[in-house]
Design a protein around this motif. Structure first.
Motif, mmCIF file in Angstrom:
data_model
loop_
_atom_site.group_PDB
_atom_site.id
_atom_site.type_symbol
_atom_site.label_atom_id
_atom_site.label_comp_id
_atom_site.label_asym_id
_atom_site.label_seq_id
_atom_site.Cartn_x
_atom_site.Cartn_y
_atom_site.Cartn_z
ATOM 1 N N GLU A 1 74.284 -72.192 -0.115
ATOM 2 C CA GLU A 1 74.678 -71.009 0.654
ATOM 3 C C GLU A 1 74.904 -71.367 2.117
ATOM 4 O O GLU A 1 75.834 -70.851 2.753
ATOM 5 N N ASN B 1 71.344 -65.957 -11.896
ATOM 6 C CA ASN B 1 70.857 -67.237 -12.422
ATOM 7 C C ASN B 1 69.516 -67.621 -11.800
ATOM 8 O O ASN B 1 68.637 -68.155 -12.478
ATOM 9 N N GLN C 1 69.816 -73.906 -4.063
ATOM 10 C CA GLN C 1 70.670 -72.735 -3.920
ATOM 11 C C GLN C 1 70.834 -72.346 -2.448
ATOM 12 O O GLN C 1 71.939 -72.032 -2.002
ATOM 13 N N PRO D 1 80.205 -68.280 -11.161
ATOM 14 C CA PRO D 1 79.740 -68.487 -9.773
ATOM 15 C C PRO D 1 79.251 -67.200 -9.110
ATOM 16 O O PRO D 1 78.348 -67.249 -8.269
ATOM 17 N N ARG E 1 75.424 -66.210 -9.490
ATOM 18 C CA ARG E 1 74.401 -67.104 -8.945
ATOM 19 C C ARG E 1 73.078 -66.389 -8.670
ATOM 20 O O ARG E 1 72.016 -66.904 -9.041
#
Length: 278
Positions: free
Chosen positions: A275, A200, A271, A194, A197
């Motif tokens: 967030e 990624n 994403q 995680p 991220r």
């Protein structure tokens, strides 16, 4: 200081992109007068051109191999090297070496490996005297042959990106997970991954771009031969080939742009939404 790079970006990026979109609706050839043809080019590539849909399928396969094989392989290399294996710097250099080489050189290297008569791979398979497998000329396997060399390079690139992300992970998080009884896999799955991220996101964008703009390896290794067509190769063939079909090549370029934007925008929206919720 911001104005100069902004002007450069507008001139060399957005300007050509907008010009390509406009030209895709014309019959531009670079010599004859330009005529507006509307969506004729898009109709031709979707329903007339027999090479278009195979090229789309090949690009999709290329993207799938990068996501399902090259990216996990690069991540595996990064995790192993992050553990401080003996000689890890040597391994890192060897794996990253293909990234330092130009795509043209990589294509030449693998062309020698795949050569039917006397090639390294056919020699290892016992066909050094002739009658070997035509890895680059056989339409049923040449795409996969080129994907091997593309994966060889992409895995090293992904490894460096993940390795930089792993080095930035706070050791306190790993220590806390170990105190809570988490094993190595659980620590990586629920604590380390995680945190990666942002990495990624970068890797996804790079993977999509690399898979769609793939051209050098195909051209050098196989010269865009039979059974191995990609959208990027079609664009070059149409614009620089007989007739200089700039309008039609521009339509292919617009399609390539739209295809690349779909997964990138979808992932970024997801994403950003996560967030905001967090």
């Amino acid at each position: 200081m911001v104005a100069i790079p902004l002007v450069v970006d507008l001139v060399f990026i957005w300007g050509p992109a907008l010009a390509t979109i406009v030209l895709s609706f014309t019959d531009a050839t670079g010599a004859a007068p330009i005529h507006w043809v509307g969506t004729k080019n898009y109709h031709t590539l979707a329903e007339v051109d027999p090479s278009f849909w195979p090229a789309v399928r090949h690009n999709a396969i290329w993207l799938g191999v990068f996501i399902l094989i090259a990216t996990p392989l690069g991540m595996l290399f990064a995790v192993l090297l992050d553990r401080g294996l003996q000689g890890s710097r040597i391994y890192q250099s060897v794996i990253f070496l293909p990234v330092m080489l130009s795509l043209a050189l990589i294509g030449i290297i693998w062309q020698v490996i795949y050569t039917t008569n006397g090639g390294l791979l056919n020699t290892l398979l016992g066909h050094g005297d002739g009658g070997g497998v035509d890895f680059l000329g056989d339409p049923s396997i040449n795409l996969w042959a080129v994907l091997v060399e593309a994966t060889w390079r992409q895995a090293g690139y992904v490894m460096i990106l993940y390795l930089s992300g792993l080095k930035a992970v706070d050791l306190a998080l790993k220590e806390s997970a170990a105190l809570d009884g988490a094993n190595g896999w659980q620590t990586f799955r629920y604590v380390v991954f995680p945190v990666l991220r942002p990495v990624n996101v970068v890797i996804l964008v790079v993977t999509v771009i690399e898979s769609l703009r793939a051209f050098d390896l195909v051209y050098i290794t196989n010269q865009g031969g039979i059974g191995l067509q990609l959208i990027s190769a079609m664009i070059t063939q149409q614009i620089t080939g007989p007739g200089n079909r700039i309008g039609y090549g521009s339509a292919l370029g617009v399609v390539l742009l739209l295809i690349s934007l779909v997964p990138i925008v979808a992932f970024l929206v997801q994403q950003f939404r996560k967030e905001d919720e967090s």
